[in-house]
Design an enzyme around this catalytic site. Structure first.
Site, PDB file in Angstrom:
ATOM      1  N   LYS A  72       0.797  -1.234   0.000  1.00 27.57           N
ATOM      2  CA  LYS A  72       0.000   0.000   0.000  1.00 27.57           C
ATOM      3  C   LYS A  72       0.833   1.290   0.000  1.00 27.57           C
ATOM      4  O   LYS A  72       0.396   2.297  -0.521  1.00 27.57           O
ATOM      5  CB  LYS A  72      -0.938   0.015   1.209  1.00 27.57           C
ATOM      6  CG  LYS A  72      -2.160  -0.889   1.054  1.00 27.57           C
ATOM      7  CD  LYS A  72      -3.032  -0.764   2.292  1.00 27.57           C
ATOM      8  CE  LYS A  72      -4.388  -1.402   2.095  1.00 27.57           C
ATOM      9  NZ  LYS A  72      -5.284  -1.142   3.231  1.00 27.57           N
ATOM     10  N   ASP A 108     -10.117   3.658   1.981  1.00 30.52           N
ATOM     11  CA  ASP A 108     -10.416   3.123   3.326  1.00 30.52           C
ATOM     12  C   ASP A 108     -11.259   4.111   4.137  1.00 30.52           C
ATOM     13  O   ASP A 108     -12.194   3.720   4.841  1.00 30.52           O
ATOM     14  CB  ASP A 108      -9.120   2.803   4.090  1.00 30.52           C
ATOM     15  CG  ASP A 108      -8.556   1.442   3.711  1.00 30.52           C
ATOM     16  OD1 ASP A 108      -9.295   0.630   3.110  1.00 30.52           O
ATOM     17  OD2 ASP A 108      -7.372   1.186   4.007  1.00 30.52           O
TER      18      ASP A 108
HETATM   19  P1  NAP Z   1      -0.891  -2.497  10.000  1.00 28.92           P
HETATM   20  O1  NAP Z   1      -0.523  -1.255   9.261  1.00 28.92           O
HETATM   21  O2  NAP Z   1       0.015  -3.660   9.971  1.00 28.92           O
HETATM   22  O3  NAP Z   1      -1.118  -2.063  11.554  1.00 28.92           O
HETATM   23  C1  NAP Z   1      -1.414  -3.049  12.503  1.00 28.92           C
HETATM   24  C2  NAP Z   1      -1.851  -2.364  13.812  1.00 28.92           C
HETATM   25  O4  NAP Z   1      -2.260  -3.370  14.752  1.00 28.92           O
HETATM   26  C3  NAP Z   1      -0.725  -1.583  14.489  1.00 28.92           C
HETATM   27  O5  NAP Z   1      -1.290  -0.488  15.182  1.00 28.92           O
HETATM   28  C4  NAP Z   1      -0.163  -2.632  15.460  1.00 28.92           C
HETATM   29  O6  NAP Z   1       0.504  -2.072  16.571  1.00 28.92           O
HETATM   30  C5  NAP Z   1      -1.444  -3.289  15.935  1.00 28.92           C
HETATM   31  N1  NAP Z   1      -1.209  -4.611  16.483  1.00 28.92           N
HETATM   32  C6  NAP Z   1      -0.918  -5.750  15.791  1.00 28.92           C
HETATM   33  N2  NAP Z   1      -0.772  -6.789  16.656  1.00 28.92           N
HETATM   34  C7  NAP Z   1      -0.974  -6.290  17.915  1.00 28.92           C
HETATM   35  C8  NAP Z   1      -0.963  -6.851  19.217  1.00 28.92           C
HETATM   36  N3  NAP Z   1      -0.701  -8.155  19.418  1.00 28.92           N
HETATM   37  N4  NAP Z   1      -1.229  -6.052  20.269  1.00 28.92           N
HETATM   38  C9  NAP Z   1      -1.497  -4.734  20.087  1.00 28.92           C
HETATM   39  N5  NAP Z   1      -1.518  -4.135  18.868  1.00 28.92           N
HETATM   40  C10 NAP Z   1      -1.253  -4.908  17.795  1.00 28.92           C
HETATM   41  O7  NAP Z   1      -2.308  -3.042   9.531  1.00 28.92           O
HETATM   42  P2  NAP Z   1      -3.575  -2.198   9.013  1.00 28.92           P
HETATM   43  O8  NAP Z   1      -3.569  -2.183   7.545  1.00 28.92           O
HETATM   44  O9  NAP Z   1      -3.610  -0.919   9.752  1.00 28.92           O
HETATM   45  O10 NAP Z   1      -4.785  -3.163   9.461  1.00 28.92           O
HETATM   46  C11 NAP Z   1      -5.168  -3.302  10.818  1.00 28.92           C
HETATM   47  C12 NAP Z   1      -6.393  -4.207  10.902  1.00 28.92           C
HETATM   48  O11 NAP Z   1      -7.487  -3.603  10.239  1.00 28.92           O
HETATM   49  C13 NAP Z   1      -6.205  -5.573  10.245  1.00 28.92           C
HETATM   50  O12 NAP Z   1      -6.856  -6.519  11.051  1.00 28.92           O
HETATM   51  C14 NAP Z   1      -6.934  -5.445   8.922  1.00 28.92           C
HETATM   52  O13 NAP Z   1      -7.460  -6.680   8.471  1.00 28.92           O
HETATM   53  C15 NAP Z   1      -8.063  -4.522   9.317  1.00 28.92           C
HETATM   54  N6  NAP Z   1      -8.567  -3.723   8.176  1.00 28.92           N
HETATM   55  C16 NAP Z   1      -9.888  -3.803   7.890  1.00 28.92           C
HETATM   56  C17 NAP Z   1     -10.391  -3.065   6.834  1.00 28.92           C
HETATM   57  C18 NAP Z   1     -11.854  -3.158   6.504  1.00 28.92           C
HETATM   58  O14 NAP Z   1     -12.203  -2.806   5.379  1.00 28.92           O
HETATM   59  N7  NAP Z   1     -12.686  -3.579   7.410  1.00 28.92           N
HETATM   60  C19 NAP Z   1      -9.551  -2.241   6.076  1.00 28.92           C
HETATM   61  C20 NAP Z   1      -8.190  -2.158   6.419  1.00 28.92           C
HETATM   62  C21 NAP Z   1      -7.710  -2.925   7.480  1.00 28.92           C
HETATM   63  P3  NAP Z   1       2.101  -1.841  16.500  1.00 28.92           P
HETATM   64  O15 NAP Z   1       2.302  -0.540  15.794  1.00 28.92           O
HETATM   65  O16 NAP Z   1       2.499  -1.782  17.934  1.00 28.92           O
HETATM   66  O17 NAP Z   1       2.695  -3.006  15.776  1.00 28.92           O
END
Ligand code: NAP
Length: 292
Positions: A72, A108
């Site tokens: 992305k 998003d």
């Molecule tokens: P990302 O950029 O990899 O960010 C992941 C986030 O989750 C970071 O803030 C990370 O914290 C946190 N995290 C991961 N594991 C953790 C844990 N064990 N304890 C506490 N915090 C944790 O991913 P993203 O693209 O933002 O996506 C995040 C989530 O949203 C995913 O589950 C994705 O599937 C979902 N999502 C859904 C949609 C939708 O359309 N519904 C769209 C986009 C994303 P750190 O910074 O500390 O690592």
């Protein structure tokens, strides 16, 4: 519409890996529904092959694509035109060809707000004095915070496991939304402080992967002080009913799940590629829900 007279039109989602994506199911449903001469497939593209993939797109193989992890951010350097919201967020999830040039946007935020508007139509009219708490500082949190600030929401707290990432995001948001008034209203906090803040909670968004199948849940929140008008939004959609949403629902709070965001964020891309604005219907939602 991009690509003018190309037919059939091919679009895809690229990622590495890509097996989990529901995008092909969503777009194929709309392609069939509208009788379009086209396809939408999932294509695994390794980071080192991104440039070659976009050359293929320029030569007419695709009218556009969705972009998912881990591309992305990296995709920006391959595009000719990037919309202002995507520039602010620093990530693109939708690409299309227009006049021979590659355009990118980030949908998003559009998907997040569209589903919130649909599920809790009066959310903008609810008391605005409360705090909007966003858990997470990754790509999704960044898009959501930007969309909420664009929509006029203030008093945003970003809480993240890695506190430095939250601080960094707050810094960027303050820079992008400088006319925030004397009471600086974008701040960072820690997960632990959430409990103390619930009394003033307006909207809580889980934008981390906590709560996803195979991941630990969001830490338990006791809602005893929370105001009745508070809304809890979990962007995780597998499972649909996360522990966070179940506990908020038990407390009679309005809840918003992550599936609607996934469906609504797909709409602008489909319209660019195939020239028809598709609808997010209960039928489509049921189709994807059955696959979760
Ligand atoms: P990302 O950029 O990899 O960010 C992941 C986030 O989750 C970071 O803030 C990370 O914290 C946190 N995290 C991961 N594991 C953790 C844990 N064990 N304890 C506490 N915090 C944790 O991913 P993203 O693209 O933002 O996506 C995040 C989530 O949203 C995913 O589950 C994705 O599937 C979902 N999502 C859904 C949609 C939708 O359309 N519904 C769209 C986009 C994303 P750190 O910074 O500390 O690592």
């Amino acid at each position: 519409m991009s690509g003018d007279t190309i037919s059939p039109r091919h679009a895809c989602v690229i990622g590495w890996p890509i097996g989990h994506s529901r995008s092909p199911m969503i777009h194929t449903h709309w392609i069939e529904k509208h009788g379009i001469d086209g396809t939408y497939t999932a294509k695994e593209v390794a980071p080192q092959d991104l440039a070659a993939f976009f050359e293929e797109m320029r030569s007419g193989a695709y009218v556009g694509c969705n972009v998912t992890m881990p591309h992305k951010e990296a995709v920006l350097q391959h595009l000719d035109v990037i919309d202002p919201f995507a520039k602010t967020v620093g990530a693109v999830n939708t690409v299309w060809v227009e006049d021979g040039r590659l355009h990118g946007m980030n949908t998003d935020g559009i998907g997040f707000l569209a589903h919130l508007d649909q599920t809790v139509p009066d959310w903008r009219a609810r008391p605005v004095s409360g705090v909007t708490y966003i858990l997470g500082a990754g790509g999704a949190a960044r898009g959501i915070a930007t969309a909420l600030l664009d929509a006029g929401v203030r008093s945003i707290l970003i809480g993240n496991r890695t506190v430095d990432r939250a601080k960094e995001l707050v810094c960027e948001l303050r820079h992008q939304f400088p006319d925030d008034g004397p009471a600086q209203s974008i701040a960072w906090t820690t997960f632990d402080e959430l409990e103390g803040d619930t009394v003033a909670l307006r909207l809580l968004v889980n934008a981390t992967s906590l709560g996803m199948k195979g991941q630990p849940p969001v830490p338990q929140i006791s809602w005893h002080n929370v105001v009745r008008s508070a809304i809890v939004y979990d962007i995780v959609y597998a499972p649909l009913e996360t522990e966070l949403l179940a506990s908020a629902r038990n407390r009679d709070l309005d809840t918003v799940d992550g599936l609607g965001m996934l469906l609504h964020q797909a709409v602008p891309g489909f319209e660019k590629w195939f020239g028809v604005r598709p609808e997010v219907t209960p039928e489509l939602r049921a189709l994807i829900e059955a696959d979760l």
